[in-house]
Design a protein around this motif. Structure first.
Motif, PDB file in Angstrom:
ATOM      1  N   LYS A   8       2.258 -11.061 -11.647  1.00 36.59           N
ATOM      2  CA  LYS A   8       1.637 -10.459 -10.469  1.00 36.59           C
ATOM      3  C   LYS A   8       2.720 -10.295  -9.417  1.00 36.59           C
ATOM      4  CE  LYS A   8      -3.137 -11.930 -11.053  1.00 36.59           C
ATOM      5  NZ  LYS A   8      -4.300 -12.641 -10.446  1.00 36.59           N
ATOM      6  N   VAL A   9       3.010  -9.039  -9.092  1.00 33.87           N
ATOM      7  CA  VAL A   9       4.146  -8.725  -8.212  1.00 33.87           C
ATOM      8  C   VAL A   9       3.681  -7.716  -7.165  1.00 33.87           C
ATOM      9  CG1 VAL A   9       6.529  -7.911  -8.107  1.00 33.87           C
ATOM     10  CG2 VAL A   9       5.723  -9.091 -10.149  1.00 33.87           C
ATOM     11  N   GLU A  10       4.258  -7.862  -5.963  1.00 31.05           N
ATOM     12  CA  GLU A  10       3.974  -6.891  -4.907  1.00 31.05           C
ATOM     13  C   GLU A  10       4.737  -5.601  -5.178  1.00 31.05           C
ATOM     14  OE1 GLU A  10       3.731  -6.603  -0.002  1.00 31.05           O
ATOM     15  OE2 GLU A  10       4.782  -8.282  -0.977  1.00 31.05           O
TER      16      GLU A  10
ATOM     17  N   ASN B 192      -5.037  -1.251 -10.440  1.00 27.04           N
ATOM     18  CA  ASN B 192      -3.897  -2.059 -10.011  1.00 27.04           C
ATOM     19  C   ASN B 192      -3.200  -2.726 -11.201  1.00 27.04           C
ATOM     20  OD1 ASN B 192      -4.587  -1.328  -7.447  1.00 27.04           O
ATOM     21  ND2 ASN B 192      -5.170  -3.357  -6.756  1.00 27.04           N
TER      22      ASN B 192
ATOM     23  N   SER C 238       3.616  -1.138   1.523  1.00 23.99           N
ATOM     24  CA  SER C 238       3.235  -1.962   0.385  1.00 23.99           C
ATOM     25  C   SER C 238       1.926  -1.449  -0.204  1.00 23.99           C
ATOM     26  CB  SER C 238       3.081  -3.419   0.822  1.00 23.99           C
ATOM     27  OG  SER C 238       2.574  -4.205  -0.241  1.00 23.99           O
ATOM     28  N   TYR C 239       1.886  -1.364  -1.562  1.00 23.18           N
ATOM     29  CA  TYR C 239       0.661  -0.978  -2.260  1.00 23.18           C
ATOM     30  C   TYR C 239      -0.183  -2.205  -2.610  1.00 23.18           C
ATOM     31  CZ  TYR C 239       2.629   3.713  -2.841  1.00 23.18           C
ATOM     32  OH  TYR C 239       3.135   4.977  -2.606  1.00 23.18           O
ATOM     33  N   GLY C 240       0.347  -3.379  -2.330  1.00 22.87           N
ATOM     34  CA  GLY C 240      -0.366  -4.605  -2.640  1.00 22.87           C
ATOM     35  C   GLY C 240       0.191  -5.268  -3.888  1.00 22.87           C
ATOM     36  N   THR C 241      -0.507  -6.306  -4.329  1.00 23.04           N
ATOM     37  CA  THR C 241      -0.090  -7.064  -5.504  1.00 23.04           C
ATOM     38  C   THR C 241      -0.742  -6.462  -6.742  1.00 23.04           C
ATOM     39  OG1 THR C 241       0.147  -9.072  -4.189  1.00 23.04           O
ATOM     40  CG2 THR C 241      -0.055  -9.341  -6.565  1.00 23.04           C
TER      41      THR C 241
ATOM     42  N   ILE D 129       9.899  -2.311  -7.287  1.00 21.04           N
ATOM     43  CA  ILE D 129       9.352  -3.574  -7.763  1.00 21.04           C
ATOM     44  C   ILE D 129      10.516  -4.532  -8.010  1.00 21.04           C
ATOM     45  CG2 ILE D 129       7.978  -4.699  -9.555  1.00 21.04           C
ATOM     46  CD1 ILE D 129       6.705  -1.940 -10.120  1.00 21.04           C
ATOM     47  N   ASP D 130      10.510  -5.664  -7.332  1.00 22.35           N
ATOM     48  CA  ASP D 130      11.569  -6.673  -7.477  1.00 22.35           C
ATOM     49  C   ASP D 130      12.970  -6.071  -7.314  1.00 22.35           C
ATOM     50  OD1 ASP D 130       9.815  -8.784  -7.799  1.00 22.35           O
ATOM     51  OD2 ASP D 130       9.799  -8.640  -9.990  1.00 22.35           O
TER      52      ASP D 130
ATOM     53  N   PHE E  10       5.990  -1.773  -3.840  1.00 17.19           N
ATOM     54  CA  PHE E  10       6.255  -1.024  -2.616  1.00 17.19           C
ATOM     55  C   PHE E  10       6.512   0.447  -2.941  1.00 17.19           C
ATOM     56  CE2 PHE E  10       7.429  -5.364  -1.677  1.00 17.19           C
ATOM     57  CZ  PHE E  10       6.954  -5.567  -0.393  1.00 17.19           C
TER      58      PHE E  10
END
Length: 202
Positions: free
Chosen positions: A191-193, A172, A106-109, A155-156, A195
């Motif tokens: 705002k999405v996590e 970001n 994960s790269y984060g949100t 993403i999603d 990967f």
């Protein structure tokens, strides 16, 4: 006197004898009773042309006889009357494509916005910074210092490829491409996590 009369009678008899003996056909044809002597017993037509007419008329008058009603065209081995073959019916079942990419680290949100190819969003440019034509559910704009061109991001559940950059897209912040301006407005700012997209190993 008697001698002369006898001579004349002898000459007349000789002439009659010669006419019958030498020319018998002429005597028969010209003699009395010729028409009665030759009897016409032929009942056929007078000429070959007239002989052919009755047969032709009989053929015209009597139609050709056929057995039964109209004949059906013969069927061949394929079961088709005209010889054409019916394509075998095969049902193509659509299957879902196999997932070949799985989420990695994960790269984060991230703050994610949306854009399109219109004048307001991207100045009407037809190509991305990489030179590729942008595509929905594929193209994403990123900070190239953080994610170089060609980086795959998940993403999603959708795999995006970094193909573009923007002046406000730094750190970001990511910008997803849509085909229409309305779709981009509907997406808004989320705002999405994010990967890393990793190819699945067998």
């Amino acid at each position: 006197m008697k001698k002369n009369g006898f001579c004349r009678a002898a000459m007349a008899g000789t002439a009659l004898f010669l006419s019958i003996a030498v020319f018998p056909s002429q005597a028969a044809e010209t003699g009395p009773g010729f028409e009665e002597a030759v009897e016409d017993t032929y009942d056929g037509p007078e000429s070959p042309l007239e002989a052919a007419k009755p047969a032709d008329k009989a053929m015209e008058a009597e139609p050709a006889k056929t057995s039964g009603g109209p004949r059906k065209p013969a069927e061949d081995a394929s079961g088709m009357a005209d010889g054409s073959q019916e394509a075998p019916s095969s049902k193509v079942t659509e299957t879902e494509p196999e997932e070949t990419t799985v989420p990695g680290r994960s790269y984060g949100t991230f703050k994610i916005s949306a854009y399109c190819g219109c004048e307001a969003c991207s100045g009407g440019h037809l190509y991305t910074y990489s030179g590729a034509v942008p595509k929905e559910d594929h193209t994403i704009s990123a900070d190239l210092d953080q994610f170089p061109l060609g980086t795959k991001l998940l993403i999603d559940g959708i795999i995006y490829t970094v193909e573009d950059k923007g002046s406000g897209v730094v750190e970001n912040h990511l910008d997803i491409y849509f085909d229409t301006h309305k779709e981009a407005l509907d997406y808004g700012l989320q705002k999405v996590e994010v990967f890393e997209a990793v190819e699945k190993t067998q």
